[in-house]
Design a protein around this motif. Sequence first.
Motif, mmCIF file in Angstrom:
data_model
loop_
_atom_site.group_PDB
_atom_site.id
_atom_site.type_symbol
_atom_site.label_atom_id
_atom_site.label_comp_id
_atom_site.label_asym_id
_atom_site.label_seq_id
_atom_site.Cartn_x
_atom_site.Cartn_y
_atom_site.Cartn_z
ATOM 1 N N GLN A 67 0.829 -1.208 0.000
ATOM 2 C CA GLN A 67 0.000 0.000 0.000
ATOM 3 C C GLN A 67 0.862 1.256 0.000
ATOM 4 O O GLN A 67 0.513 2.257 -0.616
ATOM 5 N N LYS A 71 0.525 3.823 -2.949
ATOM 6 C CA LYS A 71 -0.098 5.113 -2.625
ATOM 7 C C LYS A 71 0.898 6.270 -2.651
ATOM 8 O O LYS A 71 0.561 7.374 -3.049
ATOM 9 N N ARG A 225 -10.503 -3.870 7.934
ATOM 10 C CA ARG A 225 -10.606 -3.583 6.502
ATOM 11 C C ARG A 225 -9.430 -2.697 6.120
ATOM 12 O O ARG A 225 -8.910 -1.961 6.943
ATOM 13 N N ASN A 226 -9.040 -2.793 4.869
ATOM 14 C CA ASN A 226 -7.948 -1.960 4.366
ATOM 15 C C ASN A 226 -6.681 -2.257 5.189
ATOM 16 O O ASN A 226 -6.359 -3.414 5.427
ATOM 17 N N GLN A 275 -9.359 2.942 10.315
ATOM 18 C CA GLN A 275 -9.388 3.483 8.951
ATOM 19 C C GLN A 275 -10.709 4.212 8.716
ATOM 20 O O GLN A 275 -11.762 3.583 8.614
ATOM 21 N N GLU A 276 -10.612 5.532 8.609
ATOM 22 C CA GLU A 276 -11.818 6.346 8.539
ATOM 23 C C GLU A 276 -12.747 5.924 7.395
ATOM 24 O O GLU A 276 -13.956 5.778 7.578
ATOM 25 N N GLN A 277 -12.141 5.684 6.242
ATOM 26 C CA GLN A 277 -12.890 5.332 5.036
ATOM 27 C C GLN A 277 -13.856 4.156 5.241
ATOM 28 O O GLN A 277 -14.908 4.099 4.611
ATOM 29 N N VAL A 278 -13.440 3.215 6.087
ATOM 30 C CA VAL A 278 -14.236 1.986 6.246
ATOM 31 C C VAL A 278 -14.715 1.780 7.687
ATOM 32 O O VAL A 278 -15.145 0.691 8.059
ATOM 33 N N ASN A 281 -18.236 0.541 7.971
ATOM 34 C CA ASN A 281 -18.389 -0.845 7.508
ATOM 35 C C ASN A 281 -17.925 -1.836 8.565
ATOM 36 O O ASN A 281 -18.576 -2.847 8.817
ATOM 37 N N THR A 318 -3.134 8.191 8.990
ATOM 38 C CA THR A 318 -3.939 7.027 8.580
ATOM 39 C C THR A 318 -3.112 5.926 7.906
ATOM 40 O O THR A 318 -3.410 4.740 8.044
#
Length: 357
Positions: A67, A71, A225-226, A275-278, A281, A318
């Motif tokens: 990653q 990234k 996740r992630n 992880q804010e994005q997920v 979820n 993050t």
Amino acid sequence: EKGTYPHYMLKEMDEQPGVVRKIIQEYSNEAGELTIDDQILEAIKAADRLYIIAAGTSYHAGLVGKQYFEKLAGIPVEVHISSEFGYNMPLLSEKPLFIFITQSGETADSRQVLVKVKELNYPALTITNVPGSTLSREADYTLLLHAGPEIAVASTKAYVAQVAVLAIAAYVTGKSLGKGVVLDLKQELAIVANGIQTIVDSKDELEQIAEDYLKIARNAFFIGRNLDFCVSVEGALKLKEISYIQAEGFAGGELKHGTIALIEEGTPVFALATQEQVALNIRGNVKEVVARGANACIISMEGLNEEGDRLVIPKVHTLLTPLVAVVPLQLISYYAALHRRCDVDKPRNLAKSVTVE
Ligand code: M6R
């Protein structure tokens, strides 16, 4: 020497903040900027794809490294388990660079891949803790982990060092390629070192978590996740290797594709939520397992935490959460193993460096 520590593993976990600080220092130039050797930088930049090859915990560090390179530097990366790659080589890109991640530098499964790679005349970089080790000598380039000797069979500080060095290599590459990297990695890593310190200073709480969730457990699950997924698989490996509790780490979204069938009254599920994005979820996944009786332990991060989370790790960038989030999982595993009177430093059936294929 382990001095006053009852186990090397405990000592090595405590050393982690210092390891991150040492790496910052070792990888800083005279101007105080993060840097890697020019030749290594050029070798990475010349590659159209990176192939990370490793085993066990080092493989898990590689998952995070992928990653970082994708990234921060925009270079595609494949991560492979050494023992699989060796006997079933995938189609390679035109200009691959092989990156071997190995604490000991002696792992036979990884070495056999390096031998093949050199026969094919591809460039190879070894990231290792041991200067002069076989994989360091036989590769074209080496990046050192500077973690100091790791004696406990369970790898802890080497993982943190591997992830930190991978972050630096990817960051320096991204900057050099003009990828518009905005973070100040040096400063963020210093924040990480302090964050890890906070966790290793919370031993009583982590021992209590081990007691509350794992005392009578036959199995345990780690979900995320992630980047949290990458840490989940490492958390599960740590727990099974030293406490002999059957453990599985997997992506939260995969629960409904099978594993949720195993959730019963009281099954421990450790869920990472950094992880804010997920974040929503993974919290949804926690609700699903709790509804089926799971004993869920949510480990979140400051800023993303909610009431009822069992542990909140200090806030870090993050991308760097694996460096901090792995530490409570190491300590929980340690205490679970202690409570079961397992031989923490020398778990059954395992050797520190696996020199047979
Ligand atoms: O020395 P290496 O990094 O090549 O070792 C790879 C694995 O054998 C190692 O990480 C193993 O999985 C550890 N015991 C995990 O704690």
